[in-house]
Motif scaffolding. Structure first.
Motif, short mmCIF file in Angstrom:
data_model
loop_
_atom_site.label_atom_id
_atom_site.label_comp_id
_atom_site.label_asym_id
_atom_site.label_seq_id
_atom_site.Cartn_x
_atom_site.Cartn_y
_atom_site.Cartn_z
N GLU A 1 -5.54 -1.61 11.99
CA GLU A 1 -5.17 -1.22 10.58
C GLU A 1 -4.84 0.76 10.31
N THR B 1 -10.80 -3.03 12.15
CA THR B 1 -9.58 -2.19 11.91
C THR B 1 -9.68 -1.16 12.16
N LEU C 1 -10.07 2.99 3.34
CA LEU C 1 -8.88 1.26 3.83
C LEU C 1 -8.43 0.50 2.60
N LYS C 2 -9.03 -0.25 1.92
CA LYS C 2 -8.97 -1.24 0.75
C LYS C 2 -8.04 -0.28 0.15
N GLY C 3 -7.54 0.27 0.09
CA GLY C 3 -6.74 1.09 -1.72
C GLY C 3 -5.81 1.68 -0.99
N TYR D 1 -12.75 4.45 -6.66
CA TYR D 1 -11.85 4.94 -5.39
C TYR D 1 -12.08 6.09 -5.06
N CYS E 1 1.17 -1.02 0.58
CA CYS E 1 0.09 0.36 0.02
C CYS E 1 0.32 0.81 -0.31
N THR F 1 -13.22 5.66 6.94
CA THR F 1 -12.61 4.71 5.66
C THR F 1 -13.60 3.84 5.86
N ARG F 2 -14.37 3.35 5.34
CA ARG F 2 -15.49 2.30 5.17
C ARG F 2 -14.93 2.51 2.90
N SER F 3 -16.02 1.08 2.37
CA SER F 3 -15.54 1.54 0.89
C SER F 3 -16.43 2.33 0.85
#
Length: 469
Positions: A326, A323, A296-298, A424, A10, A277-279
């Motif tokens: 993280e 999460t 967060l997933k990015g 995103y 990341c 930080t959600r999708s």
């Protein structure tokens, strides 16, 4: 002898763990030091040195915490002036770890203290180089970051980098392994390969920067197409050079669950930015008004650093359960240590508490095709290089990383469609637009990738991106 690359995708960052006999060295550690301590304990070895290739701009190193926890000294190359105790190596100085040696090669250009560490194995063979940001796979470090600190121009620094490569790196044997500090996706270069390890001989043949006929050509090519560095870079350099709060303290403070009412009060009292930080797929359905979505997933941390101006700005987090640690860890990697806590129970708790909720209008590419007309306005927030490669005819390119420059010029009376490559970045842009009171837009799920699959939109002719900036 053991050499392990510890790569964090990341951040596109590589740290290195080297062991010989009962001693170890670590090069360019990340902020969280537990992975290194675990390895030292497992291998039953003593950390002898912590090598830093330079004062990093794109992340906060773990050198200080690691030194405090192990007693190992931090080593920098010539001309470095840290504001804490450290060994300042001389050019060609040798450091022994077990039966191997590490030789400091001063390679200024990216920064003036930049140093490449040459690994010499038990048999006296020059085996590998840890190049930091001096040499990447497919590229070299950008020479525009140290201008203020050195009173040199980017052209001056590029010329110095050329000399370093020609005098220190190119004479090494083709069989030497190259271990860089970064790979594709890092903002420290513009043409990095996705691979993270290579032989020097292959780089001599394929790296455009190592194949320029002279210094003038090198300077021109290396500087061509450089975009402005992210705003947090200078602040990270200051933290790496001057010191920072222990990550243990940062984590203790940030891992504070905050009730809905207290969360609302803290945001108002402190002026904290609410970072969700959600999708994107969850965010658009409902979110706290004025919150900013960076999933967060990015590329979470780099985008936080790019879009939030001050690393010291207080933050309150919305996270998916489990999460929390993280999110705070990844924020700390780029210097955002002032996390006041996270919403206990997440967004659902806010919703169940009857608090005000906002939404983003999002449609699928097929729905976009149905609504699109020749008079539709489309804003594409991808990078200029992506847009230049291929885009919807007549779409406006407004890159996300410059949104603070263009958001105020948006006409809030004219509807527009908003997209990136996959959804995103456009949701980040959507949340920022919403926070500025701009709601006259529709975001496209799946971005240009999804739009193109419909085969219902006129697009520009495809142009191959030979260099990604």
């Amino acid at each position: 002898m053991k050499v392990e690359q510890i790569y964090t995708g990341c951040l596109a960052q590589g740290a290195y763990y080297i062991v010989s006999e009962n001693e170890a060295a670590i090069i360019d550690p990340l902020r969280e030091v537990k992975p290194y301590l675990d390895r030292l304990e497992k291998d039953n070895v003593t950390l002898k040195y912590i090598f830093e290739t330079h004062f990093h701009a794109d992340f906060v190193s773990g050198h200080l915490d690691l030194s405090k926890k192990t007693g190992a000294p931090v080593v920098y190359g010539p001309t470095a002036q840290p504001e804490f105790d450290a060994i300042i190596a001389e050019d060609n100085q040798i450091f022994e770890i077990g039966k191997i040696k590490i030789k400091a090669l001063h390679t200024p250009g990216h920064t003036m203290e930049s140093t490449t560490y040459l690994l010499i194995d038990e048999n006296g063979i020059e085996t590998a180089i840890f190049t930091g940001d001096t040499l990447f796979l497919g590229d070299v470090g950008r020479p525009d970051l140290a201008q203020k600190a050195t009173n040199l121009t980017q052209e001056d620094l590029a010329g110095i980098l050329y000399d370093s490569l020609q005098n220190k790196i190119m004479p090494l044997d083709d069989s030497v392994t190259v271990y860089p500090a970064h790979g594709a996706g890092s903002a420290c270069g513009k043409n990095m390969q996705k691979e993270t390890v290579d032989l020097l001989g292959n780089q001599k043949r394929t790296n455009y920067a190592l194949n320029q006929p002279d210094k003038e050509s090198f300077v021109r090519e290396v500087l061509d197409g450089l975009t402005a560095p992210p705003k947090y870079f200078g602040m990270n350099v200051a933290m790496n050079k001057g010191g920072y709060e222990s990550l243990d303290i940062v984590m203790d403070k940030g891992l504070t669950p905050v009730s809905v009412d207290d969360f609302e009060a803290y945001a108002e009292e402190t002026g904290a930015l609410i970072l969700d930080t959600r999708s994107p797929a969850e965010f658009y359905k409902g979110f706290i008004p004025n919150s900013i979505n960076i999933g967060l997933k990015g590329d979470f941390a780099p985008w936080v650093g790019t879009l939030i101006v001050d690393v010291k700005h207080p933050l309150l987090l919305i996270v998916d359960e489990g999460t929390e640690e993280e999110a705070i860890t990844r924020l700390s990697r780029v210097g955002f240590d002032n996390v006041l806590g996270y919403l206990k129970g997440g967004f659902e708790a806010w919703k169940d508490g009857g608090k005000e909720i906002d939404e983003v209008k999002r449609i699928s590419p097929s729905e976009f095709a149905e609504q699109f007309t020749e008079n539709s306005k489309v804003i594409d927030v991808r990078k200029l290089t992506e847009y230049s490669a291929e885009h919807i005819d007549n779409a406006f390119n407004k890159p996300l990383d410059t949104i603070s420059d263009w958001v105020k010029s948006i006409d809030d009376s004219e509807h527009f469609f908003l997209h990136c490559a996959g959804g995103y970045r456009s949701m980040i842009a959507a949340s920022i637009l919403n926070s500025h009171g701009i709601r006259n837009f529709t975001e496209i799920e799946g971005g240009f990738n999804g739009i193109k699959k419909t085969e219902k939109f006129p697009t520009s002719d495809f142009v191959c991106q030979s260099k990604t900036v």
